[in-house]
Design an enzyme around this catalytic site. Structure first.
Site, short mmCIF file in Angstrom:
data_model
loop_
_atom_site.label_atom_id
_atom_site.label_comp_id
_atom_site.label_asym_id
_atom_site.label_seq_id
_atom_site.Cartn_x
_atom_site.Cartn_y
_atom_site.Cartn_z
N ASN A 184 108.93 37.78 -50.34
CA ASN A 184 108.47 39.20 -50.87
C ASN A 184 109.64 39.57 -52.06
O ASN A 184 110.46 38.62 -52.35
CB ASN A 184 108.71 40.26 -49.69
N GLY A 222 104.12 43.92 -51.81
CA GLY A 222 103.73 45.32 -50.93
C GLY A 222 102.37 45.58 -51.31
O GLY A 222 101.39 44.95 -51.67
N ASP A 253 103.78 39.34 -42.07
CA ASP A 253 103.48 38.28 -41.04
C ASP A 253 101.80 38.42 -41.08
O ASP A 253 101.56 37.07 -40.77
CB ASP A 253 104.06 38.87 -39.80
#
Length: 307
Positions: A184, A222, A253
């Site tokens: 991320n 995100g 996940d």
């Protein structure tokens, strides 16, 4: 049907809602409280299994009631548990999770037994590695387990997906053996030194990771989407699906378990990412981590509604 071997963590999620994330020294009244199966490895295994993959899980739990529940939960999801061992002294890992009114979260993980996975544990699972289409791992276990997994998977010519979470330092040698890496923004920043917050910075960070030998870089941003760099061009951005988020815990996940499934099923890279984005979006519409992972039917309905 995809065959996926997941080497990673299992922890028990202890989650409470809270009006806001506490600051240092602050006590906040929260609730309700929920307890359930979690851990990055466990969550990703459940995500892949619910999408139809044959999943083998390699992890370690304690000889306690949480360990009993772990094995029961995996069996209920149809996940192979042969390589889930019980540590004689360490307790099953736990994750303390606070989720605020804007659905943001703060997590403290105590790995416990899953932090004690050894090279020997990985080597004992060689037969399942040989059957795997994809080997999926994270950094929520011992680095010994990570390095042994990558080494064995590479020797067998397997596709390797590394989700570098939570961040730990990894060597360039290890990265050079990885097929896909899925950090991320925070993890990409720590891996490269480039502060990742938009498409331009994601492109710069991805280029650095490719210089270190990773074949394909997918940086998840995100609700903004994902940036893909596979070396064929300067990279490209894939938009996220917009949903009403209830709990963002476990979204990464969900993405990784789904991405492993779709790559193993033979989807082209961009289509695999789009579908994994959809699974991630669906997961945040429910409370929890593993219990919030969508099923294949949920995904197909969602994609049909968002054409």
């Amino acid at each position: 049907m995809a065959n996926i071997t997941v080497v990673g963590s299992y922890v028990v999620d202890l989650m409470s809602r809270t009006p806001h994330i506490p600051s240092a020294g602050e006590t906040v009244l929260g609730g309700p409280f929920r307890m359930g199966p979690g851990g990055k490895g466990g969550n990703q295994a459940v995500a892949a299994a619910r999408l139809g993959s044959n999943v083998t899980m390699l992890t370690k739990v304690g000889k306690d009631i949480f360990g009993d529940e772990a094995i029961k939960n995996f069996e209920n999801e149809g996940i192979e548990t042969t390589h889930i061992s019980r540590h004689p002294e360490e307790v099953t890992g736990t994750a303390l999770i606070a989720v605020d009114d804007s659905s943001e979260n703060m997590i403290v993980v105590a790995p416990g037994a899953c932090g004690k996975i050894t090279k020997s544990d990985v080597e004992k699972a060689k037969a399942d590695f040989e059957k795997a289409d994809v080997v999926l791992l994270q950094l929520e276990t011992s680095m010994e387990a990570v390095e042994a997994t990558v080494e064995q998977a590479q020797q067998l010519g397997k596709t390797i997906i590394l989700n570098p979470a939570p961040y730990q330092e990894v060597t360039a040698e290890l990265l050079s053996k990885v097929t896909y890496i899925t950090p991320n923004e925070t993890e990409a920043t720590l891996l490269t030194g480039v502060e990742v917050n938009d498409e331009a910075s994601a492109r710069e960070a991805a280029a650095i990771l490719q210089e270190k030998g990773v074949q394909t870089v997918i940086i998840t941003l995100g609700k903004k989407g994902c940036f893909i760099h596979d070396g064929t061009d300067e990279g490209r951005f894939v938009q996220a699906f917009q949903v009403e988020a209830v709990d963002t815990t476990g979204a990464g996940d969900a993405f990784n378990g789904a991405f492993a499934t779709f790559i193993a099923d033979g989807f082209p890279l961009d289509e695999a990412v789009i579908r994994a984005n959809a699974v991630g979006a669906l997961s945040v519409t429910k409370i929890g981590t593993a219990p919030a992972m969508p099923y294949k039917e949920d995904l197909e309905q969602f994609l049909s509604a968002h054409k």
